[in-house]
Scaffold this active site. Sequence first.
Site, PDB file in Angstrom:
ATOM      1  N   PHE A  57      -1.450   5.494  -9.707  1.00 23.47           N
ATOM      2  CA  PHE A  57      -2.806   5.940  -9.377  1.00 23.47           C
ATOM      3  C   PHE A  57      -3.015   6.207  -7.889  1.00 23.47           C
ATOM      4  O   PHE A  57      -4.094   6.633  -7.482  1.00 23.47           O
ATOM      5  CB  PHE A  57      -3.848   4.923  -9.870  1.00 23.47           C
ATOM      6  CG  PHE A  57      -3.694   3.529  -9.292  1.00 23.47           C
ATOM      7  CD1 PHE A  57      -4.159   3.223  -8.025  1.00 23.47           C
ATOM      8  CD2 PHE A  57      -3.095   2.521 -10.040  1.00 23.47           C
ATOM      9  CE1 PHE A  57      -4.026   1.946  -7.500  1.00 23.47           C
ATOM     10  CE2 PHE A  57      -2.964   1.235  -9.522  1.00 23.47           C
ATOM     11  CZ  PHE A  57      -3.418   0.953  -8.251  1.00 23.47           C
ATOM     12  N   ARG A  85     -15.765 -11.120  -3.867  1.00 24.50           N
ATOM     13  CA  ARG A  85     -15.029 -10.647  -5.052  1.00 24.50           C
ATOM     14  C   ARG A  85     -15.846 -10.961  -6.317  1.00 24.50           C
ATOM     15  O   ARG A  85     -15.907 -10.149  -7.233  1.00 24.50           O
ATOM     16  CB  ARG A  85     -13.638 -11.300  -5.129  1.00 24.50           C
ATOM     17  CG  ARG A  85     -12.654 -10.865  -4.048  1.00 24.50           C
ATOM     18  CD  ARG A  85     -12.272  -9.400  -4.061  1.00 24.50           C
ATOM     19  NE  ARG A  85     -11.706  -8.939  -5.304  1.00 24.50           N
ATOM     20  CZ  ARG A  85     -10.910  -7.867  -5.414  1.00 24.50           C
ATOM     21  NH1 ARG A  85     -10.581  -7.149  -4.336  1.00 24.50           N
ATOM     22  NH2 ARG A  85     -10.465  -7.472  -6.577  1.00 24.50           N
ATOM     23  N   THR A  91     -12.122  -4.846 -11.210  1.00 27.23           N
ATOM     24  CA  THR A  91     -11.733  -3.490 -10.792  1.00 27.23           C
ATOM     25  C   THR A  91     -12.228  -2.441 -11.783  1.00 27.23           C
ATOM     26  O   THR A  91     -12.781  -1.406 -11.386  1.00 27.23           O
ATOM     27  CB  THR A  91     -10.187  -3.399 -10.683  1.00 27.23           C
ATOM     28  OG1 THR A  91      -9.717  -4.479  -9.872  1.00 27.23           O
ATOM     29  CG2 THR A  91      -9.753  -2.074 -10.108  1.00 27.23           C
ATOM     30  N   ARG A 102     -20.183  -3.689  -9.463  1.00 27.77           N
ATOM     31  CA  ARG A 102     -19.415  -2.695 -10.224  1.00 27.77           C
ATOM     32  C   ARG A 102     -19.965  -2.528 -11.643  1.00 27.77           C
ATOM     33  O   ARG A 102     -20.005  -1.415 -12.175  1.00 27.77           O
ATOM     34  CB  ARG A 102     -17.927  -3.064 -10.233  1.00 27.77           C
ATOM     35  CG  ARG A 102     -17.234  -2.706  -8.913  1.00 27.77           C
ATOM     36  CD  ARG A 102     -15.850  -3.304  -8.838  1.00 27.77           C
ATOM     37  NE  ARG A 102     -15.050  -2.760  -7.740  1.00 27.77           N
ATOM     38  CZ  ARG A 102     -13.876  -3.268  -7.378  1.00 27.77           C
ATOM     39  NH1 ARG A 102     -13.372  -4.309  -8.014  1.00 27.77           N
ATOM     40  NH2 ARG A 102     -13.215  -2.734  -6.378  1.00 27.77           N
ATOM     41  N   HIS A 115     -15.013  -1.513  -2.284  1.00 27.83           N
ATOM     42  CA  HIS A 115     -13.769  -2.256  -2.040  1.00 27.83           C
ATOM     43  C   HIS A 115     -14.139  -3.582  -1.398  1.00 27.83           C
ATOM     44  O   HIS A 115     -15.064  -3.648  -0.599  1.00 27.83           O
ATOM     45  CB  HIS A 115     -12.864  -1.472  -1.077  1.00 27.83           C
ATOM     46  CG  HIS A 115     -11.737  -2.304  -0.528  1.00 27.83           C
ATOM     47  ND1 HIS A 115     -10.514  -2.381  -1.149  1.00 27.83           N
ATOM     48  CD2 HIS A 115     -11.665  -3.139   0.549  1.00 27.83           C
ATOM     49  CE1 HIS A 115      -9.731  -3.219  -0.469  1.00 27.83           C
ATOM     50  NE2 HIS A 115     -10.408  -3.681   0.568  1.00 27.83           N
TER      51      HIS A 115
HETATM   52  P1  ADP Z   1      -9.538  -3.952  -6.352  1.00 34.67           P
HETATM   53  O1  ADP Z   1     -10.254  -2.833  -5.619  1.00 34.67           O
HETATM   54  O2  ADP Z   1     -10.416  -4.562  -7.419  1.00 34.67           O
HETATM   55  O3  ADP Z   1      -8.941  -4.977  -5.426  1.00 34.67           O
HETATM   56  P2  ADP Z   1      -6.832  -2.934  -6.730  1.00 34.67           P
HETATM   57  O4  ADP Z   1      -6.525  -3.509  -5.392  1.00 34.67           O
HETATM   58  O5  ADP Z   1      -5.947  -3.310  -7.864  1.00 34.67           O
HETATM   59  O6  ADP Z   1      -8.344  -3.265  -7.171  1.00 34.67           O
HETATM   60  O7  ADP Z   1      -6.833  -1.349  -6.662  1.00 34.67           O
HETATM   61  C1  ADP Z   1      -7.371  -0.673  -5.540  1.00 34.67           C
HETATM   62  C2  ADP Z   1      -8.211   0.481  -6.037  1.00 34.67           C
HETATM   63  O8  ADP Z   1      -7.378   1.429  -6.714  1.00 34.67           O
HETATM   64  C3  ADP Z   1      -9.262   0.116  -7.094  1.00 34.67           C
HETATM   65  O9  ADP Z   1     -10.461  -0.406  -6.540  1.00 34.67           O
HETATM   66  C4  ADP Z   1      -9.495   1.461  -7.767  1.00 34.67           C
HETATM   67  O10 ADP Z   1     -10.324   2.320  -6.979  1.00 34.67           O
HETATM   68  C5  ADP Z   1      -8.085   2.019  -7.799  1.00 34.67           C
HETATM   69  N1  ADP Z   1      -7.369   1.668  -9.039  1.00 34.67           N
HETATM   70  C6  ADP Z   1      -6.830   0.470  -9.362  1.00 34.67           C
HETATM   71  N2  ADP Z   1      -6.240   0.494 -10.570  1.00 34.67           N
HETATM   72  C7  ADP Z   1      -6.395   1.761 -11.044  1.00 34.67           C
HETATM   73  C8  ADP Z   1      -6.014   2.444 -12.243  1.00 34.67           C
HETATM   74  N3  ADP Z   1      -5.346   1.820 -13.209  1.00 34.67           N
HETATM   75  N4  ADP Z   1      -6.357   3.738 -12.367  1.00 34.67           N
HETATM   76  C9  ADP Z   1      -7.042   4.395 -11.400  1.00 34.67           C
HETATM   77  N5  ADP Z   1      -7.433   3.815 -10.235  1.00 34.67           N
HETATM   78  C10 ADP Z   1      -7.131   2.508 -10.054  1.00 34.67           C
HETATM   79 MG    MG Z   2      -7.405  -4.780  -4.022  1.00 31.05          MG
END
Ligand code: ADP
Ligand code: MG
Length: 132
Positions: A57, A85, A91, A102, A115
């Site tokens: 992604f 968080r 997420t 969210r 974020h």
């Molecule tokens: P978070 O923002 O909850 O810490 P991650 O660090 O795992 O999540 O991922 C960073 C960002 O990447 C997410 O907030 C989201 O915008 C994007 N993302 C994460 N997983 C996916 C996915 N499976 N498909 C599309 N975008 C994703």
């Molecule tokens: Mg993250």
Amino acid sequence: MSRTLLIIKPDATNRNLIGHVVNRLERAKFKVVEMRMVRLTEEKARKFYAVHEGKPFLNDLVKFMTSGPVVPMVLEKENAVTDLRTCIGATNPANADCGTIRYEIALDIEKNSVHASDSDDNAKIEIGFFFE
Ligand code: ADP
Ligand code: MG
């Protein structure tokens, strides 16, 4: 008191939800101690998400994060990282708890509006990315 970084992502700035998010955070007892609006370059977005190098992604995520202005801010509170968080939710908004940011405003797993840093160490690094 500890500090963490929150970024309002382009899907939220484009829908005029900056004030809404800031209000939610302030009501949850976070103090905004730094805030700015920036447009990320592709290079900067890739650097910020370097931890996701190799994930399927990543390319779309970089495109999304550079598609409009973002609003990074430093938030201060006791247990700032873990409390934030909790406040933003999972997420994937489909899995986010009721009452989280969210759950309320995210569009999908990518365009999830905000974020937040995931550890105290990363908070320091990510704050340094946007602020002196
Ligand atoms: P978070 O923002 O909850 O810490 P991650 O660090 O795992 O999540 O991922 C960073 C960002 O990447 C997410 O907030 C989201 O915008 C994007 N993302 C994460 N997983 C996916 C996915 N499976 N498909 C599309 N975008 C994703
Ligand atoms: Mg993250």
